[in-house]
Structure formats: C-alpha cells, structure tokens
Write an enzyme that holds these catalytic residues in place. Structure first.
Site, PDB file in Angstrom:
ATOM      1  N   ASN A  10     -13.319  66.360  43.719  1.00  0.00           N
ATOM      2  CA  ASN A  10     -13.663  66.143  42.318  1.00  0.00           C
ATOM      3  C   ASN A  10     -15.182  66.127  42.210  1.00  0.00           C
ATOM      4  OD1 ASN A  10     -14.056  65.219  39.717  1.00  0.00           O
ATOM      5  ND2 ASN A  10     -13.318  63.137  40.125  1.00  0.00           N
ATOM      6  N   LYS A  12     -16.896  65.954  39.565  1.00  0.00           N
ATOM      7  CA  LYS A  12     -17.354  65.157  38.399  1.00  0.00           C
ATOM      8  C   LYS A  12     -18.405  65.948  37.607  1.00  0.00           C
ATOM      9  CE  LYS A  12     -16.421  61.086  41.127  1.00  0.00           C
ATOM     10  NZ  LYS A  12     -16.431  59.642  41.186  1.00  0.00           N
ATOM     11  N   HIS A  92      -8.270  59.943  35.516  1.00  0.00           N
ATOM     12  CA  HIS A  92      -9.225  59.393  36.479  1.00  0.00           C
ATOM     13  C   HIS A  92      -9.771  58.076  35.931  1.00  0.00           C
ATOM     14  CE1 HIS A  92     -12.872  58.966  38.874  1.00  0.00           C
ATOM     15  NE2 HIS A  92     -12.301  59.779  39.759  1.00  0.00           N
ATOM     16  N   GLU A  94     -12.613  56.982  35.722  1.00  0.00           N
ATOM     17  CA  GLU A  94     -13.805  57.143  34.872  1.00  0.00           C
ATOM     18  C   GLU A  94     -13.423  57.602  33.471  1.00  0.00           C
ATOM     19  OE1 GLU A  94     -15.984  59.594  37.638  1.00  0.00           O
ATOM     20  OE2 GLU A  94     -16.138  57.871  38.987  1.00  0.00           O
ATOM     21  N   GLU A 162      -6.394  55.513  43.585  1.00  0.00           N
ATOM     22  CA  GLU A 162      -7.845  55.347  43.695  1.00  0.00           C
ATOM     23  C   GLU A 162      -8.248  53.951  43.208  1.00  0.00           C
ATOM     24  OE1 GLU A 162      -9.943  59.405  43.752  1.00  0.00           O
ATOM     25  OE2 GLU A 162      -9.780  58.805  41.665  1.00  0.00           O
ATOM     26  N   GLY A 168     -16.957  55.718  44.838  1.00  0.00           N
ATOM     27  CA  GLY A 168     -18.405  55.875  44.845  1.00  0.00           C
ATOM     28  C   GLY A 168     -19.174  54.683  45.371  1.00  0.00           C
ATOM     29  N   SER A 206     -14.182  56.723  48.311  1.00  0.00           N
ATOM     30  CA  SER A 206     -15.109  56.704  49.445  1.00  0.00           C
ATOM     31  C   SER A 206     -14.516  57.300  50.721  1.00  0.00           C
ATOM     32  CB  SER A 206     -15.622  55.281  49.690  1.00  0.00           C
ATOM     33  OG  SER A 206     -16.368  54.823  48.566  1.00  0.00           O
TER      34      SER A 206
HETATM   35  C1  PEP Z   1     -13.273  60.063  42.852  1.00  0.00           C
HETATM   36  O1  PEP Z   1     -14.113  60.144  41.978  1.00  0.00           O
HETATM   37  O2  PEP Z   1     -12.118  60.450  42.620  1.00  0.00           O
HETATM   38  C2  PEP Z   1     -13.666  59.520  44.142  1.00  0.00           C
HETATM   39  C3  PEP Z   1     -12.733  59.180  44.976  1.00  0.00           C
HETATM   40  O3  PEP Z   1     -15.016  59.408  44.375  1.00  0.00           O
HETATM   41  P1  PEP Z   1     -15.701  59.029  45.796  1.00  0.00           P
HETATM   42  O4  PEP Z   1     -15.016  59.836  46.859  1.00  0.00           O
HETATM   43  O5  PEP Z   1     -17.136  59.412  45.612  1.00  0.00           O
HETATM   44  O6  PEP Z   1     -15.496  57.568  46.002  1.00  0.00           O
END
Ligand code: PEP
Length: 246
Positions: A10, A12, A92, A94, A162, A168, A206
C-alpha cells in the site's frame, strides 16, 4: 482450496511516475514469486502501473459505494477496473479515521467492488486503547461482521488484520497476539461463509524484511499488507521472498 498467499503493498499518498521504476525492479528480481503480489499505488498511478506490472497485480486504495455520480474527488470501482486494477483496499484504518468511514459504508464499498469485478481487501484492526481495554477480539469480530457483505467469497475478498497502533510505528504485536486474532477471524469466516476457510488473511502493521519470516510462520497468516516497506523494491522484495518460502 487453501488460501492463496498474497504480498500486498500500500503506497498510500506516496509516489509519482518516477516511483514506477520500483515495479520494474521487483519484476526483475522476482520473475516467478511463489506467492501473489499486489501493489496499490495512488490513484494517479494505477493506469501507468498496470501497464508495466506483468505478474504483479495493481489495486486502488479506496472506491466509492456508488457506480457513478456527483461525488467530487471520489473514484468508482468500475473506473479502477478501467484503469487496469484488479483489487481495491477497503476500510483502511486511515480511511476509517481520516474520513470517518463506518463498517456499513465499508460493506457498501465492498459490494461495489465485487459488482465491478474487483477483489476487495477489507481492513480491520483495533486501536491501542481498545487493546489495552481487552476489547481486541470483540472489536475485530464486530468489524468483520459489519464490513463484510453477504456476497463475500474467497475469490473476491481478502481480509487484512492491521492493528491501528502498529501501522507506521515500527511496533508489532507478539506472534501470540497475531495468532489469536487470525484464529478468531478464520473461525468467524468459517462460521459465516461456505468457503470462509479459504479467504486469505493478511497481517499488516510494520512488516519489514527483518520480521516477515516470523510473521508468515504464524498459523492462518496468509500474507501481509505492507505500507512503508512496500515503497522500495529493496525492502518489498525480501518480504515477497519470505512469503514465497513460507
Ligand atoms: C498499512 O498502511 O497498511 C501498513 C501496514 O503500513 P506500515 O507497513 O507502514 O505499518
């Protein structure tokens, strides 16, 4: 049929046309990966990415629940298909936090995605406060029940767990914590859907080259949704390799 293994990236709101060179590198380094690979670039790059992605699937990061109309700035599922996408991320965290998306809206978007022929990658995850309050399993159960439409199948839906506090941040749950949630999700899906045992379940939050193999060894983890580490082929490539070997 066992769940298919999927390494999903992703991007973003990152990247311009120059970033598509990362796709070329992935294709060169991993011509025949032992798992499915998906990249979800910003909407501006979907068409150009799909034109050069080879075996890498391309997805959007959101779609509208309606097929068309007066929704400035939004994208319909059929428009993503038209641009070359095969998948779309829905719900997601976000989107849930920045845009106040609810489970009901997310389920409606998933229906729109399915009607357009897209695979919906539906995201669920608890906040840190919810985990600290011991509510994780209840939150995930409720999000799954509310976000997955009746027409979901193993062919048109992927679920990504997630934890909001792991996205992040460089922090990840313990293997036992991931295993607990993934076992719960598998049970809930099997209870509700005829092919719920075959729906791919991703972990996201992460995931890096250094922790991918450990995460992919956890029962019912069929892949990953990767944010930051999907931006560069040198980071995403080892994650693809780890999943291929799992
Ligand atoms: C995500 O945005 O779906 C995500 C898992 O981000 P990150 O891997 O940067 O934690």
């Amino acid at each position: 049929m066992a769940p298919r293994k999927l390494a999903a990236g992703n991007w973003k709101m990152n990247g311009t046309l120059a970033a598509l060179a990362e796709i070329d590198r992935l294709l060169a380094d991993h011509p025949q990966p032992g798992c499915d690979v998906l990249l979800c670039p910003p909407a501006t790059l979907v068409h150009a990415a799909a034109a050069r992605a080879g075996h890498i699937a391309i997805g959007g990061q959101d779609c509208h629940a309606q097929a068309s109309g007066a929704h400035t700035g939004d994208i319909a599922a059929a428009q993503l298909v038209d641009a070359g996408a095969s998948h779309v991320i829905i719900g997601h965290s976000e989107r849930r936090s920045d845009h106040g998306e609810t489970d009901i809206q997310i389920a409606a978007k998933a229906v729109a995605a399915h009607q357009a022929g897209l695979v919906a990658v539906i995201c669920v995850g608890e906040t840190e406060a919810q985990r600290d309050a011991g509510q994780t399993l209840d939150v995930i159960s409720a999000q799954l029940a509310g976000s997955m439409p009746e027409g979901a199948t193993a062919a048109n839906t992927v679920i990504a767990y997630e934890p909001v506090w792991a996205i992040g941040t460089g922090r990840t749950p313990t293997s036992d914590q991931i295993a607990e949630v993934h076992a719960l999700m598998r049970q809930r899906l099997s209870d509700r859907f005829a092919d719920g045992g075959d729906v791919a379940l991703l972990y996201g939050g992460s995931v890096k080259p250094g922790n991918a193999a450990e995460i992919f060894a956890i029962p019912h983890v069929n892949g990953a949704l990767v944010g930051g580490a999907s931006l560069k082929a040198q980071d995403f490539g080892p994650i693809i390799a780890a999943l291929s070997a799992a």
